[in-house]
Enzyme design. Sequence first.
Site, PDB file in Angstrom:
ATOM      1  N   HIS A 227      -2.925   2.927  -5.355  1.00 44.56           N
ATOM      2  CA  HIS A 227      -3.509   1.636  -4.982  1.00 44.56           C
ATOM      3  C   HIS A 227      -3.812   0.784  -6.214  1.00 44.56           C
ATOM      4  CE1 HIS A 227      -4.746  -0.513  -1.404  1.00 44.56           C
ATOM      5  NE2 HIS A 227      -5.804  -0.968  -2.040  1.00 44.56           N
TER       6      HIS A 227
ATOM      7  N   HIS B 282      -3.663  -9.970   3.258  1.00 47.46           N
ATOM      8  CA  HIS B 282      -5.094 -10.146   3.492  1.00 47.46           C
ATOM      9  C   HIS B 282      -5.324 -11.163   4.596  1.00 47.46           C
ATOM     10  CE1 HIS B 282      -6.161  -8.732  -0.858  1.00 47.46           C
ATOM     11  NE2 HIS B 282      -5.954  -7.725  -0.038  1.00 47.46           N
TER      12      HIS B 282
ATOM     13  N   LYS C 210      -1.702  -2.697   7.481  1.00 45.06           N
ATOM     14  CA  LYS C 210      -3.109  -2.560   7.842  1.00 45.06           C
ATOM     15  C   LYS C 210      -3.459  -3.574   8.924  1.00 45.06           C
ATOM     16  CE  LYS C 210      -7.665  -2.054   5.726  1.00 45.06           C
ATOM     17  NZ  LYS C 210      -8.430  -2.097   4.453  1.00 45.06           N
TER      18      LYS C 210
ATOM     19  N   TYR D  54      -9.765 -10.685  -7.139  1.00 46.94           N
ATOM     20  CA  TYR D  54      -8.920 -10.455  -8.309  1.00 46.94           C
ATOM     21  C   TYR D  54      -9.112 -11.516  -9.386  1.00 46.94           C
ATOM     22  CZ  TYR D  54      -6.624  -7.098  -5.262  1.00 46.94           C
ATOM     23  OH  TYR D  54      -6.379  -6.042  -4.420  1.00 46.94           O
TER      24      TYR D  54
ATOM     25  N   ARG E 200       0.856  -1.176   0.000  1.00 44.69           N
ATOM     26  CA  ARG E 200       0.000   0.000   0.000  1.00 44.69           C
ATOM     27  C   ARG E 200       0.900   1.235   0.000  1.00 44.69           C
ATOM     28  NH1 ARG E 200      -1.999  -3.744   3.655  1.00 44.69           N
ATOM     29  NH2 ARG E 200      -4.119  -4.498   3.237  1.00 44.69           N
TER      30      ARG E 200
ATOM     31  N   ARG F 267      -1.140  -1.714  -6.680  1.00 41.62           N
ATOM     32  CA  ARG F 267      -1.271  -2.890  -5.803  1.00 41.62           C
ATOM     33  C   ARG F 267      -2.258  -3.891  -6.405  1.00 41.62           C
ATOM     34  NH1 ARG F 267      -1.247  -4.818  -0.346  1.00 41.62           N
ATOM     35  NH2 ARG F 267      -3.287  -5.511   0.391  1.00 41.62           N
TER      36      ARG F 267
END
Length: 347
Positions: free
Chosen positions: A294, A320, A188, A329, A163, A297
């Site tokens: 982003h 994640h 995150k 994706y 990120r 990414r």
Amino acid sequence: MSERFSPSAPAYPPAATSGPTPSAPPSTQGPKLLDALRTQLRVMHYAIRTEDAYVDWVKRFILFHGKRHPRDMGPKEVAEFLSHLAVARNVSASTQNQAKAGILFLYRHVLGTQLPWVDDVVIAKVPQRLPVVLTAREVRSLLHELNGTTALVASLLYGTGMRLMEGLRLRVKDIDFERREIVIREGKGSKDRVTVLPENLIEPLQQRLRKTQQVHQADLDAGYGEVHMPDALHAKYPKAGRSWGWQYVFPSQARSVDPRSGVIRRHHLSEQSVQRAISGAAKRAGIHKPCSPHTLRHSFATHLLQAGYDIRTVQELLGHANVATTQIYTHVLNKGGRGVLSPLDQL
């Protein structure tokens, strides 16, 4: 993104509500309440961005209800404010939920109010959107339109899947050239993870570090050179903040005052400068898709999956918590090997 509160901007019109009036003038309660809110957010180690956002939403909530004290309000007033955001202000579902989170944090952790009515406050459903993904040709064209530090940052985001803020907060000590990996600290959710270091970025990063070291040495010679340390490490290791390993890889061009401590330090590069540079480069490259840092990414993840890498490997690289997040994706599962070659090295 949430709208920012500005003292010069017109306040929200007061809503027609009933209930008791504050026991003291708002002018004596407001600052104390917001100071207590900031203190509690810092005690619980919330990020400064979250702190600013929550304080902003509490201000808006109080102004919307005619400067009534939150202690004298409840689920009816919270629901009215959130409905106003959705209907009159037309904010996104995620923004509405952020406002709710900030207000409920105030009630739970600052006012110490029991919240049996929390379930009565509706949570806005966040729509599932497909990410914008660039083709390999578009990524190549985008990077070609960039130069200097922003080109290196953009290449790093695409080559590692980081990120934007993870890339800008990267420290010297977290790049391992021998192992060809980068350790991402406090990503995150305050989680650490390891991602791939592209071969094509080894020499540019080494050159970047040589320039950064010159800047750091100049700061030390001028009596500065201290960098922000996470949590209470500055107290445990007082000299670590001036050490080379803790410096940001991408320092800002000028020193600034830390908004929390008031200490003059050299912070990392501004995210707005990178966002503007990438947006401008996309226009010059003739890319008509919405393009932000982003997006790189998203492109990293999609191109790895298209190359046949296992989705759980990509999940780990992206950080994640759930593989279902990575599945947005592609529907291709469990293909490819375990070793990772960055898509940047295939351009």
